[in-house]
Design a protein around this motif. Structure first.
Motif, mmCIF file in Angstrom:
data_model
loop_
_atom_site.group_PDB
_atom_site.id
_atom_site.type_symbol
_atom_site.label_atom_id
_atom_site.label_comp_id
_atom_site.label_asym_id
_atom_site.label_seq_id
_atom_site.Cartn_x
_atom_site.Cartn_y
_atom_site.Cartn_z
ATOM 1 N N ILE A 211 -4.916 7.479 2.614
ATOM 2 C CA ILE A 211 -4.108 6.298 2.903
ATOM 3 C C ILE A 211 -5.060 5.197 3.345
ATOM 4 O O ILE A 211 -5.937 5.430 4.178
ATOM 5 C CB ILE A 211 -3.084 6.564 4.023
ATOM 6 C CG1 ILE A 211 -2.050 7.595 3.572
ATOM 7 C CG2 ILE A 211 -2.389 5.269 4.443
ATOM 8 C CD1 ILE A 211 -1.117 7.106 2.487
ATOM 9 N N ILE A 212 -4.903 4.011 2.774
ATOM 10 C CA ILE A 212 -5.722 2.868 3.160
ATOM 11 C C ILE A 212 -4.819 1.889 3.886
ATOM 12 O O ILE A 212 -3.806 1.430 3.334
ATOM 13 C CB ILE A 212 -6.367 2.189 1.931
ATOM 14 C CG1 ILE A 212 -7.264 3.187 1.184
ATOM 15 C CG2 ILE A 212 -7.180 0.970 2.356
ATOM 16 C CD1 ILE A 212 -6.581 3.974 0.109
ATOM 17 N N GLY A 213 -5.155 1.576 5.137
ATOM 18 C CA GLY A 213 -4.317 0.702 5.952
ATOM 19 C C GLY A 213 -5.046 -0.563 6.366
ATOM 20 O O GLY A 213 -6.204 -0.523 6.765
ATOM 21 N N PRO A 219 2.782 -6.994 12.043
ATOM 22 C CA PRO A 219 3.796 -7.323 11.024
ATOM 23 C C PRO A 219 3.199 -7.449 9.624
ATOM 24 O O PRO A 219 3.896 -7.248 8.632
ATOM 25 C CB PRO A 219 4.353 -8.666 11.515
ATOM 26 C CG PRO A 219 4.123 -8.658 12.989
ATOM 27 C CD PRO A 219 2.834 -7.944 13.181
ATOM 28 N N THR A 220 1.906 -7.761 9.551
ATOM 29 C CA THR A 220 1.215 -7.888 8.259
ATOM 30 C C THR A 220 0.643 -6.561 7.767
ATOM 31 O O THR A 220 -0.123 -6.538 6.802
ATOM 32 C CB THR A 220 0.076 -8.911 8.371
ATOM 33 O OG1 THR A 220 -0.747 -8.570 9.500
ATOM 34 C CG2 THR A 220 0.627 -10.312 8.551
ATOM 35 N N GLN A 221 1.008 -5.467 8.426
ATOM 36 C CA GLN A 221 0.506 -4.151 8.043
ATOM 37 C C GLN A 221 0.734 -3.867 6.563
ATOM 38 O O GLN A 221 1.792 -4.153 6.015
ATOM 39 C CB GLN A 221 1.213 -3.077 8.875
ATOM 40 C CG GLN A 221 0.940 -1.641 8.430
ATOM 41 C CD GLN A 221 1.646 -0.632 9.284
ATOM 42 O OE1 GLN A 221 1.299 -0.458 10.446
ATOM 43 N NE2 GLN A 221 2.661 0.044 8.750
ATOM 44 N N HIS A 222 -0.285 -3.274 5.937
ATOM 45 C CA HIS A 222 -0.205 -2.939 4.514
ATOM 46 C C HIS A 222 -0.801 -1.555 4.325
ATOM 47 O O HIS A 222 -1.974 -1.325 4.641
ATOM 48 C CB HIS A 222 -0.979 -3.972 3.697
ATOM 49 C CG HIS A 222 -0.618 -4.007 2.254
ATOM 50 N ND1 HIS A 222 0.677 -3.940 1.791
ATOM 51 C CD2 HIS A 222 -1.403 -4.099 1.147
ATOM 52 C CE1 HIS A 222 0.680 -3.997 0.470
ATOM 53 N NE2 HIS A 222 -0.569 -4.093 0.054
ATOM 54 N N LEU A 223 -0.008 -0.613 3.849
ATOM 55 C CA LEU A 223 -0.468 0.749 3.582
ATOM 56 C C LEU A 223 -0.426 1.016 2.090
ATOM 57 O O LEU A 223 0.569 0.717 1.429
ATOM 58 C CB LEU A 223 0.401 1.781 4.306
ATOM 59 C CG LEU A 223 0.462 1.749 5.832
ATOM 60 C CD1 LEU A 223 1.376 2.851 6.338
ATOM 61 C CD2 LEU A 223 -0.926 1.884 6.439
ATOM 62 N N PRO A 236 -10.212 -6.097 3.601
ATOM 63 C CA PRO A 236 -10.575 -6.855 4.808
ATOM 64 C C PRO A 236 -11.300 -5.962 5.809
ATOM 65 O O PRO A 236 -11.234 -4.731 5.739
ATOM 66 C CB PRO A 236 -9.214 -7.308 5.357
ATOM 67 C CG PRO A 236 -8.274 -7.224 4.196
ATOM 68 C CD PRO A 236 -8.759 -6.085 3.359
ATOM 69 N N TYR A 237 -11.978 -6.612 6.766
ATOM 70 C CA TYR A 237 -12.737 -5.868 7.770
ATOM 71 C C TYR A 237 -11.848 -4.914 8.549
ATOM 72 O O TYR A 237 -12.216 -3.774 8.802
ATOM 73 C CB TYR A 237 -13.437 -6.848 8.732
ATOM 74 C CG TYR A 237 -14.228 -6.155 9.815
ATOM 75 C CD1 TYR A 237 -15.479 -5.610 9.538
ATOM 76 C CD2 TYR A 237 -13.727 -6.014 11.110
ATOM 77 C CE1 TYR A 237 -16.212 -4.961 10.523
ATOM 78 C CE2 TYR A 237 -14.449 -5.378 12.098
ATOM 79 C CZ TYR A 237 -15.693 -4.858 11.797
ATOM 80 O OH TYR A 237 -16.414 -4.208 12.770
ATOM 81 N N PHE A 238 -10.660 -5.375 8.949
ATOM 82 C CA PHE A 238 -9.762 -4.525 9.726
ATOM 83 C C PHE A 238 -8.969 -3.604 8.797
ATOM 84 O O PHE A 238 -7.748 -3.674 8.706
ATOM 85 C CB PHE A 238 -8.819 -5.372 10.585
ATOM 86 C CG PHE A 238 -9.480 -5.960 11.797
ATOM 87 C CD1 PHE A 238 -9.891 -5.154 12.849
ATOM 88 C CD2 PHE A 238 -9.704 -7.316 11.888
ATOM 89 C CE1 PHE A 238 -10.504 -5.687 13.971
ATOM 90 C CE2 PHE A 238 -10.319 -7.870 13.007
ATOM 91 C CZ PHE A 238 -10.720 -7.051 14.045
ATOM 92 N N SER A 239 -9.682 -2.765 8.102
ATOM 93 C CA SER A 239 -9.070 -1.767 7.218
ATOM 94 C C SER A 239 -9.539 -0.383 7.649
ATOM 95 O O SER A 239 -10.684 -0.202 8.074
ATOM 96 C CB SER A 239 -9.456 -2.012 5.758
ATOM 97 O OG SER A 239 -8.962 -3.242 5.298
#
Length: 254
Positions: A211-213, A219-223, A236-239
């Motif tokens: 899983i890549i998060g 609220p902008t979370q993307h899995l 992005p860096y915060f992945s």
């Protein structure tokens, strides 16, 4: 009856503020931030003069804090090794803490994303302050990590029973990451970003899933599942990447 010391020791706090959601800031972290004389927040090239993530979190979690938040420079331009710009930014950040103590502050806190003991900028601030002010007490306030947050978002246990867990920065390179994937059950990878293609290649080569998060807990979370990410796609860096073993029997890992 014991009374509080009249002259408490000067204390530098490393305060973990979690992965992004201000509701994941612990009660202790919130209290320390609200009580601190000065609160330092990392300012990197990515924030470009605006608020970094740590500052965004604490302003939401502690909305009544005013006048005590001080951005301090931390350079992220150099991804590996020691360089002049990186070392100078550590010293410049320490200057703010040292000056605050010399001006009479008894408590200075650095708010750091995640946990102050896990790949944290606090480590470098602490070392520089301790060198110059050896009497200052160091106190770490744990925070929820992205590793925990992505497992919660994915609804997947990090580890069960006798499984082994590893946390790996993508900066170790594909060969070392591959070695870890070969021997560890659950693997979490930080700092993927531009290295995401080679990270996911190592996972795919071993027939593992992942899983890549991105922006986990916000609220902008993307899995995304592994199959949803292109082979040459950066992030992005915060992945964060989480790869856990297949579990087919309840309690089968006991």
């Amino acid at each position: 009856m014991n009374s509080a010391p009249s002259n408490p020791p000067r204390t530098l706090y490393g305060v973990g503020v979690g992965p992004g959601d201000p509701e994941l800031v612990t009660l202790r972290a919130q209290r320390i931030l609200q009580e601190a004389d000065v609160v330092l927040v990392p300012s990197t090239e990515a924030s470009a003069g605006g608020m970094g993530r740590a500052e965004e979190i604490i302003r939401a979690a502690c909305p009544h804090m005013t006048g005590r938040i001080q951005p301090v420079p931390f350079s992220m331009a150099q991804r590996r090794g020691l360089g002049t710009k990186r070392i100078e930014s550590w010293r410049a950040s320490a200057d703010f803490a040292v000056d605050a103590f010399n001006d009479g502050a008894h408590s200075v806190a650095l708010a750091t994303v995640g946990d102050p003991a896990v790949y944290s900028t606090f480590t470098y601030l602490r070392a520089n302050v301790e060198e110059r002010l050896p009497d200052v007490v160091i106190s770490l306030v744990p925070g929820i990590t992205a590793m925990q947050a992505i497992a919660a978002a994915a609804g997947s246990p990090l580890v069960e029973g006798r499984e082994i867990l590893a946390l790996v920065p993508a900066t170790v390179g594909p060969e070392k990451l591959g070695e870890v994937l070969d021997v560890v059950d659950s693997v979490t990878v930080y700092k993927g970003g531009r290295k995401m293609p080679e990270v996911l290649e190592q996972i795919r080569e071993r027939g593992r899933d992942a899983i890549i998060g991105t922006d986990v807990s916000l609220p902008t979370q993307h899995l995304l599942g592994l199959a949803q990410v292109e082979a040459d796609e950066s992030a992005p860096y915060f992945s964060t990447v989480l790869s856990v073993p297949e579990r087919t029997v309840t309690g089968g890992k006991l």
